[in-house]
Design a protein around this motif. Sequence first.
Motif, short mmCIF file in Angstrom:
data_model
loop_
_atom_site.label_atom_id
_atom_site.label_comp_id
_atom_site.label_asym_id
_atom_site.label_seq_id
_atom_site.Cartn_x
_atom_site.Cartn_y
_atom_site.Cartn_z
N HIS A 61 -23.74 -0.30 8.63
CA HIS A 61 -23.01 -0.09 7.38
C HIS A 61 -21.64 0.53 7.59
N ALA A 62 -21.38 1.05 8.80
CA ALA A 62 -20.02 1.50 9.12
C ALA A 62 -19.04 0.35 8.97
N ALA A 63 -19.49 -0.87 9.17
CA ALA A 63 -18.61 -2.03 9.01
C ALA A 63 -18.01 -2.04 7.61
N PHE A 64 -18.83 -1.78 6.61
CA PHE A 64 -18.36 -1.83 5.23
C PHE A 64 -17.56 -0.58 4.87
N PHE A 65 -18.04 0.55 5.37
CA PHE A 65 -17.32 1.81 5.16
C PHE A 65 -15.92 1.69 5.76
N GLY A 66 -15.85 1.14 6.96
CA GLY A 66 -14.57 0.96 7.64
C GLY A 66 -13.68 -0.05 6.95
N LEU A 67 -14.27 -1.15 6.51
CA LEU A 67 -13.46 -2.16 5.82
C LEU A 67 -12.87 -1.59 4.54
N GLY A 68 -13.66 -0.81 3.84
CA GLY A 68 -13.14 -0.14 2.64
C GLY A 68 -11.97 0.75 3.01
N GLY A 69 -12.15 1.51 4.10
CA GLY A 69 -11.10 2.41 4.56
C GLY A 69 -9.83 1.65 4.94
N TYR A 70 -9.99 0.57 5.67
CA TYR A 70 -8.82 -0.19 6.08
C TYR A 70 -8.19 -0.97 4.93
N ALA A 71 -9.00 -1.31 3.92
CA ALA A 71 -8.40 -1.94 2.73
C ALA A 71 -7.38 -0.98 2.14
N MET A 72 -7.76 0.30 2.08
CA MET A 72 -6.84 1.32 1.60
C MET A 72 -5.67 1.46 2.58
N GLY A 73 -5.99 1.60 3.88
CA GLY A 73 -4.96 1.85 4.88
C GLY A 73 -3.91 0.75 4.93
N VAL A 74 -4.37 -0.47 4.95
CA VAL A 74 -3.45 -1.60 5.08
C VAL A 74 -2.58 -1.74 3.84
N LEU A 75 -3.21 -1.71 2.68
CA LEU A 75 -2.44 -1.85 1.44
C LEU A 75 -1.43 -0.72 1.30
N ALA A 76 -1.89 0.51 1.53
CA ALA A 76 -1.01 1.66 1.32
C ALA A 76 0.09 1.72 2.37
N SER A 77 -0.20 1.31 3.60
CA SER A 77 0.84 1.38 4.63
C SER A 77 1.97 0.39 4.32
N HIS A 78 1.59 -0.78 3.77
CA HIS A 78 2.63 -1.74 3.37
C HIS A 78 3.43 -1.20 2.20
N ALA A 79 2.72 -0.52 1.32
CA ALA A 79 3.41 0.02 0.14
C ALA A 79 4.38 1.11 0.57
N GLN A 80 3.99 1.94 1.54
CA GLN A 80 4.87 3.04 1.91
C GLN A 80 6.03 2.58 2.78
N SER A 81 5.87 1.43 3.45
CA SER A 81 6.99 0.93 4.26
C SER A 81 7.77 -0.17 3.53
N TYR A 82 7.37 -0.44 2.29
CA TYR A 82 8.02 -1.49 1.48
C TYR A 82 8.10 -2.82 2.19
N THR A 83 7.09 -3.16 2.98
CA THR A 83 7.05 -4.48 3.61
C THR A 83 5.89 -5.26 3.01
N PRO A 84 6.11 -6.50 2.67
CA PRO A 84 5.00 -7.29 2.13
C PRO A 84 3.96 -7.58 3.22
N MET A 85 2.70 -7.71 2.81
CA MET A 85 1.65 -8.03 3.77
C MET A 85 1.78 -9.45 4.25
N MET A 86 2.25 -10.32 3.33
CA MET A 86 2.25 -11.73 3.61
C MET A 86 3.31 -12.35 2.71
N GLU A 87 4.12 -13.26 3.28
CA GLU A 87 5.13 -13.89 2.43
C GLU A 87 4.85 -15.36 2.21
N TRP A 88 4.07 -15.93 3.11
CA TRP A 88 3.79 -17.36 3.01
C TRP A 88 2.32 -17.59 3.16
N PRO A 89 1.63 -18.43 2.42
CA PRO A 89 2.17 -19.36 1.41
C PRO A 89 2.47 -18.66 0.08
N PHE A 90 1.97 -17.49 -0.13
CA PHE A 90 2.38 -16.76 -1.33
C PHE A 90 2.57 -15.30 -0.96
#
Lengths: 327, 249
Positions: A61-90
């Motif tokens: 279950h650490a897999a899910f705990f970790g994925l939840g954590g990284y969902a936060m980490g990845v989204l927030a790190s892009h937000a704080q560096s003002y870089t989009p996660m993905m530009e293409w295809p959308f």
Amino acid sequence: MKRETMINALLALGLLAVPLWALIADEPFYITLATRVAIFALAGVGLNIAIGLGGLVSFGHAAFFGLGGYAMGVLASHAQSYTPMMEWPFLIEGSNSMPVIWITAVIASGLAALVIGALSLRTAGVYFIMITLAFGQMLYYFTISWPAYGGEDGLSIYIRNGFPGLNTLDPIQFFAITFVILGLALVFSTLLAKSPFGLALNAARQSSERVETIGITPYRLRLTAFVISGMITGLAGALFADLNRFVSPTMFSWQTSGEIMVFIILGGTARLFGPVAGAALFIALEQVLGGLSDYWHIYLGLLLLCVVLFARGGIIGTLAGEEARHD
Amino acid sequence: MTDPVLSVRGISKSFGALKASDDVNLDLQPGEIHALIGPNGAGKSTLIKQIAGGLRPDSGQVHFLGKDVTLLSTVARARMGLARTFQISSLAMEDTVLQNALLGALGAQGKPFRFFHPVLKDSALRDIAETALSRVNLLDHATMRTSELSHGQRRQLEVAVALTLNPKAFIMDEPMAGLGTSGSQNLTTFLDELRHEAPILLVEHDMDAVFALADRISVLVYGKIIATGSVDEIRAHPEVRRAYLGEDA
């Protein structure tokens, strides 16, 4: 009132009273401790659906705990560096909003649980434990070797994510968020246990053959339970990351899986408030014994041994006696 | 003759050198009780598994309601209306008697993926479950934990769960075992009526019950059906007497 209901109410009140006292006494550290209890308990509530209700002893279950954590980490790190996660295809941009992060965490861990469950649930017993463990470790090593998001060092997020109308940096307000989510998860867990699905899942745990004979496929019940379980633990992961404002591959490690399982065993497997009692005791021991010795896990181990040998129902089981019938 | 509800056509199954089923032919007509008897180790359980699902025959077919179900799963056959009771109880022992019956009703309804409404408050399911329990005289025990039931009561609950499925055919594996004299007499009376709802393939060791109930009897010895016939025919059959009933029966 039934004895177990009373104990549950006391636990809920206790978890609420500690941070309120800490607020008045101006001891924010204890608010943070209570927040950790609430988040760990939430992770345990998730796992308890798999283990307690479904009999699916997941060691991953650490897999899910970790994925939840990284969902936060990845989204927030892009937000704080003002870089989009993905530009293409959308275009997908990062986010600082807790609700967005939670939904992402729940979806990501749900999808992972669907894949991991679909494969692991073809086995049972020890093999199931080992396969779920292997999936958890796979994600652990994957995050270590993925430099884009910090690799082994993890990701630090400098600002806590926001929730409309709340100041999430205020410890008591953040605690309130986790407490409400834990409460909702507990309500959902009760409903689930009493629902037609819960009845069938619980019967499948006791006798697969029985469930097949009445025309229901146990595999589908178990997979559904595994996905629900993973989603709740994933949500706890997102909150944990937000609490620490930091994510690292440790969230994915097998020790994390073990700890979530320890909450349940300490508190009482298949008991509604088992994870709450277990997580509270775990954190209390960590504070008290951890102050005495760096090797406090030895005492935790001894305690766990005693629970398994002499008090199979955990804290709740010992205090409340035999499990209440659902009638 | 009408079409059989269930028919087993030339089923064979071997485990290594052991022929557990050897070209077995068997059918179940509407409204009948067809008893399957045979000494221990004759291959009755293996045959039941191939009929109800869970074990695939090496050759031969099983037809149910005119459809070839040989390759279908246990679940699919149960959905079609094949109800099975077990020799060794496979009930949910930690659950109450009522919950076990509700589970059957839930299976028959086919909608287990509902997460919010309490199953105990579902009056449609409860009606089915409680009717089935009262038919086997277990309604007074509804809130009892199944593990607290006597061996014979568990048998009755097995039958009740099968009833909730509203099946097209029953397969009952030794429903009389452990019932005691009065219990097995009650169940005999009950099964006697039940055959008009759906035919019963009855595997049973209790010869009094078999002779009282069966329209036809098939005798299985070493995986082979050595005789099929009425009660009188089987009683008189020389090979059956030698193989199973004992010379002086």
